[in-house]
Scaffold this motif. Structure first.
Motif, PDB file in Angstrom:
ATOM      1  N   SER A 139     -34.787  26.137  37.033  1.00 49.28           N
ATOM      2  CA  SER A 139     -35.425  26.927  38.249  1.00 49.28           C
ATOM      3  C   SER A 139     -35.546  25.991  39.612  1.00 49.28           C
ATOM      4  CB  SER A 139     -36.780  27.502  37.948  1.00 49.28           C
ATOM      5  OG  SER A 139     -37.720  26.556  37.419  1.00 49.28           O
ATOM      6  N   LEU A 140     -35.707  24.604  39.330  1.00 48.80           N
ATOM      7  CA  LEU A 140     -35.914  23.705  40.192  1.00 48.80           C
ATOM      8  C   LEU A 140     -34.661  23.145  40.735  1.00 48.80           C
ATOM      9  CD1 LEU A 140     -39.405  22.046  39.428  1.00 48.80           C
ATOM     10  CD2 LEU A 140     -39.057  23.948  41.097  1.00 48.80           C
ATOM     11  N   GLY A 141     -33.554  23.502  40.255  1.00 53.19           N
ATOM     12  CA  GLY A 141     -32.136  22.768  40.596  1.00 53.19           C
ATOM     13  C   GLY A 141     -31.987  23.278  42.082  1.00 53.19           C
ATOM     14  N   THR A 142     -30.768  22.553  42.664  1.00 52.92           N
ATOM     15  CA  THR A 142     -30.368  23.052  44.041  1.00 52.92           C
ATOM     16  C   THR A 142     -28.839  23.308  44.070  1.00 52.92           C
ATOM     17  OG1 THR A 142     -29.671  20.484  44.272  1.00 52.92           O
ATOM     18  CG2 THR A 142     -31.908  21.286  45.063  1.00 52.92           C
ATOM     19  N   ALA A 143     -28.170  23.537  42.826  1.00 54.07           N
ATOM     20  CA  ALA A 143     -26.914  23.985  42.931  1.00 54.07           C
ATOM     21  C   ALA A 143     -26.833  25.576  43.571  1.00 54.07           C
ATOM     22  CB  ALA A 143     -26.277  23.781  41.783  1.00 54.07           C
ATOM     23  N   PRO A 144     -25.843  25.694  44.329  1.00 52.82           N
ATOM     24  CA  PRO A 144     -25.769  27.158  45.159  1.00 52.82           C
ATOM     25  C   PRO A 144     -25.081  28.054  44.132  1.00 52.82           C
ATOM     26  CG  PRO A 144     -23.948  25.620  45.718  1.00 52.82           C
ATOM     27  CD  PRO A 144     -24.703  24.834  44.909  1.00 52.82           C
ATOM     28  N   PHE A 145     -25.210  29.322  44.695  1.00 49.75           N
ATOM     29  CA  PHE A 145     -24.356  30.290  43.879  1.00 49.75           C
ATOM     30  C   PHE A 145     -23.028  30.166  44.195  1.00 49.75           C
ATOM     31  CE2 PHE A 145     -28.868  32.123  43.670  1.00 49.75           C
ATOM     32  CZ  PHE A 145     -28.915  32.604  42.184  1.00 49.75           C
ATOM     33  N   GLN A 146     -22.100  30.682  43.228  1.00 50.17           N
ATOM     34  CA  GLN A 146     -20.769  30.546  43.706  1.00 50.17           C
ATOM     35  C   GLN A 146     -20.225  31.734  42.759  1.00 50.17           C
ATOM     36  OE1 GLN A 146     -19.862  26.261  42.631  1.00 50.17           O
ATOM     37  NE2 GLN A 146     -18.902  26.236  44.760  1.00 50.17           N
ATOM     38  N   LEU A 147     -19.094  32.519  43.478  1.00 51.59           N
ATOM     39  CA  LEU A 147     -18.294  33.360  42.573  1.00 51.59           C
ATOM     40  C   LEU A 147     -16.951  32.801  42.219  1.00 51.59           C
ATOM     41  CD1 LEU A 147     -17.789  36.366  41.447  1.00 51.59           C
ATOM     42  CD2 LEU A 147     -16.934  36.872  44.005  1.00 51.59           C
ATOM     43  N   CYS A 148     -16.520  32.915  41.184  1.00 56.12           N
ATOM     44  CA  CYS A 148     -15.344  32.524  40.259  1.00 56.12           C
ATOM     45  C   CYS A 148     -14.767  33.510  39.387  1.00 56.12           C
ATOM     46  CB  CYS A 148     -15.777  31.314  39.181  1.00 56.12           C
ATOM     47  SG  CYS A 148     -16.745  29.942  40.104  1.00 56.12           S
ATOM     48  N   THR A 149     -13.540  33.111  39.588  1.00 54.38           N
ATOM     49  CA  THR A 149     -12.854  33.862  38.392  1.00 54.38           C
ATOM     50  C   THR A 149     -12.148  32.812  37.382  1.00 54.38           C
ATOM     51  OG1 THR A 149     -10.573  33.360  39.606  1.00 54.38           O
ATOM     52  CG2 THR A 149     -11.827  35.630  40.204  1.00 54.38           C
ATOM     53  N   TRP A 150     -11.846  33.545  35.861  1.00 56.61           N
ATOM     54  CA  TRP A 150     -11.652  32.607  34.920  1.00 56.61           C
ATOM     55  C   TRP A 150     -10.909  33.445  34.003  1.00 56.61           C
ATOM     56  CZ3 TRP A 150     -14.767  32.888  29.990  1.00 56.61           C
ATOM     57  CH2 TRP A 150     -14.571  31.958  28.943  1.00 56.61           C
ATOM     58  N   ASP A 151      -9.865  32.669  33.405  1.00 56.91           N
ATOM     59  CA  ASP A 151      -8.910  33.661  32.761  1.00 56.91           C
ATOM     60  C   ASP A 151      -9.416  33.624  31.099  1.00 56.91           C
ATOM     61  OD1 ASP A 151      -8.511  31.213  31.230  1.00 56.91           O
ATOM     62  OD2 ASP A 151      -6.442  30.967  31.960  1.00 56.91           O
ATOM     63  N   GLY A 152     -10.768  33.175  30.815  1.00 50.83           N
ATOM     64  CA  GLY A 152     -11.254  33.320  29.388  1.00 50.83           C
ATOM     65  C   GLY A 152     -10.630  32.318  28.323  1.00 50.83           C
ATOM     66  N   THR A 153      -9.654  31.531  28.876  1.00 51.03           N
ATOM     67  CA  THR A 153      -9.284  30.618  27.815  1.00 51.03           C
ATOM     68  C   THR A 153      -9.173  29.051  28.393  1.00 51.03           C
ATOM     69  OG1 THR A 153      -6.878  30.702  28.702  1.00 51.03           O
ATOM     70  CG2 THR A 153      -7.601  31.786  26.790  1.00 51.03           C
ATOM     71  N   ALA A 154      -8.833  28.621  29.656  1.00 49.79           N
ATOM     72  CA  ALA A 154      -8.921  27.360  30.318  1.00 49.79           C
ATOM     73  C   ALA A 154     -10.326  27.098  30.584  1.00 49.79           C
ATOM     74  CB  ALA A 154      -8.149  27.595  31.681  1.00 49.79           C
ATOM     75  N   SER A 155     -10.488  25.726  30.541  1.00 47.67           N
ATOM     76  CA  SER A 155     -12.010  25.178  30.963  1.00 47.67           C
ATOM     77  C   SER A 155     -11.996  25.233  32.511  1.00 47.67           C
ATOM     78  CB  SER A 155     -11.963  23.790  30.486  1.00 47.67           C
ATOM     79  OG  SER A 155     -10.985  23.037  31.122  1.00 47.67           O
ATOM     80  N   SER A 156     -11.282  25.368  33.239  1.00 51.58           N
ATOM     81  CA  SER A 156     -11.369  25.375  34.807  1.00 51.58           C
ATOM     82  C   SER A 156     -11.285  26.913  35.248  1.00 51.58           C
ATOM     83  CB  SER A 156     -10.127  24.816  35.481  1.00 51.58           C
ATOM     84  OG  SER A 156      -8.810  25.569  35.465  1.00 51.58           O
ATOM     85  N   VAL A 157     -12.346  26.927  36.318  1.00 52.27           N
ATOM     86  CA  VAL A 157     -12.189  28.167  36.970  1.00 52.27           C
ATOM     87  C   VAL A 157     -11.955  28.115  38.426  1.00 52.27           C
ATOM     88  CG1 VAL A 157     -14.254  28.769  35.746  1.00 52.27           C
ATOM     89  CG2 VAL A 157     -14.625  27.703  37.781  1.00 52.27           C
ATOM     90  N   THR A 158     -11.517  29.279  38.885  1.00 52.18           N
ATOM     91  CA  THR A 158     -11.110  29.336  40.557  1.00 52.18           C
ATOM     92  C   THR A 158     -12.328  29.952  41.352  1.00 52.18           C
ATOM     93  OG1 THR A 158      -8.687  29.986  39.788  1.00 52.18           O
ATOM     94  CG2 THR A 158      -9.713  30.422  42.093  1.00 52.18           C
ATOM     95  N   VAL A 159     -12.830  28.841  42.174  1.00 56.58           N
ATOM     96  CA  VAL A 159     -13.959  29.331  43.088  1.00 56.58           C
ATOM     97  C   VAL A 159     -13.371  30.053  44.172  1.00 56.58           C
ATOM     98  CG1 VAL A 159     -16.013  28.264  44.366  1.00 56.58           C
ATOM     99  CG2 VAL A 159     -15.208  27.432  42.049  1.00 56.58           C
TER     100      VAL A 159
END
Length: 300
Positions: free
Chosen positions: A239-259
Motif C-alpha cells: 500500500s505504501l509502494g510507488t509503482a504506477p498502474f499499468q495495463l498489459c497483455t499476456w499470452d498466458g505462457t511467456a514470462s514477459s508481458v506487453t505494456v
C-alpha cells in the motif's frame, strides 16, 4: 500515450456506502458485472450505452445461498462459459485481516460459484476449505499466508478463466520477489461437484517485471476471448509502494508481458477491474476503480 480518467458511477453509493469496485466481467455486449469488495453479499451490474456512457443506475444483484463468512473481501471475478450458459466465479483476497488476535490468524476466505441469470437474485455456491487447499498446494504460500498484505503476505486481487488449460488463474498482488509476480494456476473440473476435489494444481506461472524500485503486483487479470490473451492490470504490491498502474497483455505462457501505451490519471483512477467489451473491430476495454467510478478505453 493514451490517458484514462475515471467517471463516477451515476449511482456512486449502494446501501449508503461508496462503491469500492474490484473485478469486472461482461455478461453481454453492454452489461457488466463487478464486485464491491465491501459488500460480499451481492454483485453489481453496470450497463453501458454505445458511446461508453453509463445507462441507468447501478443494479445490485443479491447473492442467495451464502452463510455468514463464506465470502469476505471479494477481489476477483471470472466468467466461465458452460454448455448450459455461464458461471461467475468470485474469489476473496485470501489475505490475513488487518488486526488478527495475538497468536491466531484470521483470514479472508471464499471461492464462490454463481450461476448468472439476467434478472433477480443470484444463487451462490461456496467452496469450503479453498484457502487451506491452495496454501497446501503451493510451497511458497504457507509462510506468506500468516502475514498481512503490507508484510508481503498472501493477497489475491484477480482471477481469470483460462479456457485452454481449463483452469482458474489467480493474480497475486503479494508476495512478489525480485520482479517475479506469481500467477497461481488451478485446474478445475467444471462437471464435478463444487468442492476442492474438483481442483488440481496447474503449472507454475509467473510474470517477470522489474522496471521500478517499488514492486508491482497484479491488481486484476481477465481473459479476452476475441484475442485469446489476458488483460492484466499491474500496480503497487504494497500500500505504501510507488509503482504506477499499468495495463498489459499476456499470452498466458511467456514470462514477459506487453505494456500498452496507457496512463491512468493518478488523481482520478485506481483501476482494480478490467475487461474487454465484446464486439468486433478495434478492442474496447472497460475499467472499474475502487473510488466509485469507471472508464472506457477505445482502440486499445
Amino acid at each position: 500515450m493514451i490517458s484514462v480518467r475515471s467517471t463516477p458511477f451515476v449511482t456512486s453509493q449502494v446501501d449508503g456506502h461508496i462503491i469500492n469496485a474490484s473485478g469486472v466481467v461482461p455478461v453481454s455486449a453492454s452489461r457488466f458485472v463487478f464486485i464491491d469488495n465491501s459488500d460480499p453479499r451481492a454483485l453489481l451490474e453496470l450497463n453501458l450505452n454505445p458511446d461508453g456512457t453509463q445507462d441507468g443506475p447501478i443494479v445490485r444483484r443479491h447473492l442467495v445461498g451464502l452463510a455468514a463468512g463464506a465470502l469476505s473481501d471479494p477481489e476477483g471475478i471470472a466468467r466461465v462459459d458452460t454448455g448450459a450458459g455461464f458461471d461467475l466465479i468470485v474469489t476473496s483476497s485470501l489475505c490475513v485481516k488487518s488486526a488478527p488476535p495475538p497468536g491466531k490468524v484470521h483470514a479472508h476466505d471464499g471461492l464462490v460459484r454463481i450461476r448468472y441469470t439476467p434478472d433477480g437474485d443470484l444463487h451462490a455456491d461456496p467452496m469450503h476449505g479453498f484457502r487451506d487447499w491452495l496454501i497446501a498446494c503451493h510451497p511458497a504460500l504457507p509462510a506468506a499466508a500468516q502475514l498481512s498484505p503490507d508484510q508481503s503476505g498472501l493477497n489475491i486481487e484477480g482471477v481469470a478463466w483460462d479456457p485452454s488449460r481449463r483452469a482458474l488463474l489467480f493474480g497475486v498482488r503479494s508476495p512478489v520477489t525480485a520482479g517475479r509476480i506469481p500467477v497461481l494456476c488451478v485446474c478445475l473440473d467444471t462437471d464435478a461437484p463444487w468442492s476442492t476435489t474438483a481442483l488440481q494444481p496447474g503449472p507454475e506461472l509467473s510474470i517477470e517485471k522489474s522496471d521500478f524500485a517499488s514492486p508491482q503486483g497484479i491488481r486484476d487479470i481477465e481473459y479476452d476471448s476475441a484475442r485469446q490473451e489476458f488483460l492484466v492490470v499491474l500496480g503497487r504490491s504494497l500500500s505504501l509502494g510507488t509503482a504506477p498502474f499499468q495495463l498489459c497483455t499476456w499470452d498466458g505462457t511467456a514470462s514477459s508481458v506487453t505494456v500498452l501505451d496507457v496512463k491512468f490519471e493518478p488523481s482520478t483512477m485506481k483501476p482494480e477491474g478490467v475487461a474487454a467489451i465484446p464486439g468486433g473491430g478495434a478492442r474496447s476495454i472497460v475499467f472499474v476503480d475502487d473510488a466509485g467510478g469507471f472508464a472506457v478505453l477505445n482502440g486499445a
